[in-house]
Scaffold this active site. Structure first.
Site, PDB file in Angstrom:
ATOM      1  N   ASP A  98       0.885  -1.167   0.011  1.00 35.86           N
ATOM      2  CA  ASP A  98      -0.091   0.016   0.107  1.00 35.86           C
ATOM      3  C   ASP A  98       0.857   1.274   0.104  1.00 35.86           C
ATOM      4  OD1 ASP A  98      -2.433   1.350   0.241  1.00 35.86           O
ATOM      5  OD2 ASP A  98      -2.428   1.034   2.431  1.00 35.86           O
ATOM      6  N   GLU A 150      -1.574   6.201  -8.890  1.00 33.12           N
ATOM      7  CA  GLU A 150      -2.549   6.929  -8.295  1.00 33.12           C
ATOM      8  C   GLU A 150      -2.367   8.500  -9.007  1.00 33.12           C
ATOM      9  OE1 GLU A 150      -2.879   7.387  -4.211  1.00 33.12           O
ATOM     10  OE2 GLU A 150      -3.617   9.420  -4.234  1.00 33.12           O
ATOM     11  N   ASP A 282      -8.873   0.780   6.337  1.00 33.48           N
ATOM     12  CA  ASP A 282      -7.980   0.617   7.745  1.00 33.48           C
ATOM     13  C   ASP A 282      -8.476   1.468   8.745  1.00 33.48           C
ATOM     14  OD1 ASP A 282      -5.589   0.266   9.221  1.00 33.48           O
ATOM     15  OD2 ASP A 282      -4.360   1.333   7.859  1.00 33.48           O
ATOM     16  N   SER A 283      -8.844   2.607   8.759  1.00 31.56           N
ATOM     17  CA  SER A 283      -9.213   3.021  10.099  1.00 31.56           C
ATOM     18  C   SER A 283     -10.249   2.722  10.872  1.00 31.56           C
ATOM     19  CB  SER A 283      -9.554   4.961   9.819  1.00 31.56           C
ATOM     20  OG  SER A 283      -8.388   5.317   9.346  1.00 31.56           O
TER      21      SER A 283
HETATM   22  P1  13P Z   1      -9.020   4.845   5.781  1.00 31.25           P
HETATM   23  O1  13P Z   1      -8.046   5.581   6.715  1.00 31.25           O
HETATM   24  O2  13P Z   1     -10.296   5.573   5.390  1.00 31.25           O
HETATM   25  O3  13P Z   1      -9.283   3.420   6.460  1.00 31.25           O
HETATM   26  O4  13P Z   1      -8.109   4.657   4.444  1.00 31.25           O
HETATM   27  C1  13P Z   1      -7.032   3.507   4.232  1.00 31.25           C
HETATM   28  C2  13P Z   1      -6.256   3.721   3.067  1.00 31.25           C
HETATM   29  O5  13P Z   1      -6.660   4.264   2.194  1.00 31.25           O
HETATM   30  C3  13P Z   1      -5.030   2.620   3.054  1.00 31.25           C
HETATM   31  O6  13P Z   1      -4.549   2.823   1.803  1.00 31.25           O
HETATM   32  O1  G3H Z   2      -2.416   4.843   3.785  1.00 31.58           O
HETATM   33  C1  G3H Z   2      -3.261   4.710   4.583  1.00 31.58           C
HETATM   34  C2  G3H Z   2      -3.070   3.668   5.789  1.00 31.58           C
HETATM   35  O2  G3H Z   2      -4.002   3.836   6.656  1.00 31.58           O
HETATM   36  C3  G3H Z   2      -1.833   4.390   6.645  1.00 31.58           C
HETATM   37  O3  G3H Z   2      -1.387   3.490   7.287  1.00 31.58           O
HETATM   38  O4  G3H Z   2      -0.026   4.694   9.310  1.00 31.58           O
HETATM   39  O5  G3H Z   2       0.003   2.196   8.604  1.00 31.58           O
HETATM   40  O6  G3H Z   2       1.092   4.041   7.298  1.00 31.58           O
HETATM   41  P1  G3H Z   2       0.012   3.681   8.328  1.00 31.58           P
HETATM   42 ZN    ZN Z   3      -4.646   4.862   0.865  1.00 32.16          ZN
END
Ligand code: 13P
Ligand code: G3H
Ligand code: ZN
Length: 335
Positions: A98, A150, A282-283
């Site tokens: 990522d 991107e 992720d969040s």
């Molecule tokens: P969020 O912070 O909205 O979960 O996005 C995660 C993300 O884009 C990881 O690449």
């Molecule tokens: O890119 C988006 C991720 O949520 C960032 O995660 O804090 O582990 O680098 P990180």
């Molecule tokens: Zn991202």
């Protein structure tokens, strides 16, 4: 050199082809530790969803790139064992870098067994983004690894790069970018952003319960992009919904999260039925894990065994991932 094919992983090509035809999005969930990866695999196997396991730069710093690669391999083995035990069909799993920011990092992931990489050149000039992305694509495709590029910048934290403001993707740039780089998928900026505070309160309206309602994503830009590159695979980063229930549990149990606003699920549902074939989350996992752990400690002040609080956190994550697959992205049953 380790090929992902020897690890039981798959690249994203077939996953995206099916998602495009079936009008759903493949979940891309970030992981940093054992409980997260167990929850992702359990939820995706039980809902029969394909899945992309994502490793961010923060994850590599926290947990070590080599260990995370082995965890990706372990996820495949765990999935196979559980599928056999429960009489379920095996699900496709991709291991994805990522927000890779250099050719060297992408190469090191490809060489160690990742099946998909993102090269995020969005902070460079258009020309430099093309040159960097093309270099990664040329190497990745020699190894049948798929590449995400991107265009446009998301506000919030993109790994180490913090952007104060979103710069929407310019539809007039996408044809040249896709043709010159040869990327397999394109991450775009249409109003999502990373983290748990995606919109400022002043950008939102409030409903009767005092919940912030953010402005709509720029579906008009998405449609314009679709017209420029019909059928091309689009990726949405920053797609957590920041559920009010999780924020409430956190704040009722000693937390102090303020002004948290995410992307409403209805909008993600709509995006998943378009050319958006990959949705990054992720969040929301971080929030539910924190909510479960905070609540556990308040209710059980004598506990000190990590399994006592990480166990409930893992259960909360399984529920959340299942919900996303079944009710938001539409990937359940598509393995
Ligand atoms: P969020 O912070 O909205 O979960 O996005 C995660 C993300 O884009 C990881 O690449
Ligand atoms: O890119 C988006 C991720 O949520 C960032 O995660 O804090 O582990 O680098 P990180
Ligand atoms: Zn991202």
């Amino acid at each position: 050199m380790v090929s992902y094919k020897d690890l039981g992983l798959v690249n994203t090509r077939e996953m995206f082809k099916k998602a495009k035809e079936g009008k759903y999005a493949v979940p891309a969930y970030n992981f940093n530790n054992m409980e997260q990866i167990q929850a992702i695999i359990t939820a995706c196997l039980e809902t029969q969803s394909p899945v992309i396991l994502q490793v961010s730069s923060g994850a590599r710093k926290y947990a070590d790139q080599t260990l995370l690669r082995y965890m990706g391999q372990g996820a495949v083995e765990m999935m196979k064992a559980h599928a056999a035990e429960k009489g379920l069909k095996e699900i496709p799993i991709a291991l994805h870098l990522d927000h890779g920011d250099t050719f060297e990092l992408c190469k090191s992931c490809i060489d160690s067994g990742f099946s998909s990489v993102m090269i995020d050149g969005s902070h460079h000039s258009f020309e430099d983004n093309i040159a960097l992305t093309k270099q990664v694509v040329e190497y990745a495709h020699q190894h049948d690894v798929t590449v995400e590029g991107e265009l446009g910048v998301l506000a919030g934290i993109e790994d180490d790069v913090v952007a104060a403001k979103s710069v929407y993707t310019q539809p007039e740039e996408v044809v040249e970018f896709v043709e010159k780089t040869g990327v397999d998928s394109l991450a775009i900026s249409i109003g999502t952003s990373h983290g748990a505070n995606k919109f400022k309160p002043e950008q939102c309206t409030k409903n009767e319960e005092g919940v912030y309602i953010p402005p709509e994503l720029r579906f008009d830009i998405l449609e314009e992009i679709e017209k420029q590159i019909p059928g091309f695979v689009i990726v949405l980063h920053g797609s957590s919904s920041v559920p009010i229930e999780a924020v409430k549990i956190i704040n009722e149990n000693g937390g102090a999260l303020k002004d948290s606003v995410g992307i409403p699920e209805a909008q993600l549902r709509k995006a998943s039925q378009s050319s958006v074939c990959k949705v990054n989350i992720d969040s929301d996992g971080r929030l539910w894990m924190t909510a479960a752990i905070r609540k556990h400690f308040i209710e059980n002040p004598t506990h000190f065994d990590p399994r006592q609080y990480l166990g409930p956190a893992r259960v909360a994550l399984i529920e959340m991932y299942k919900h996303k697959n079944e009710n938001v992205l539409g990937s359940a049953g598509k393995a």
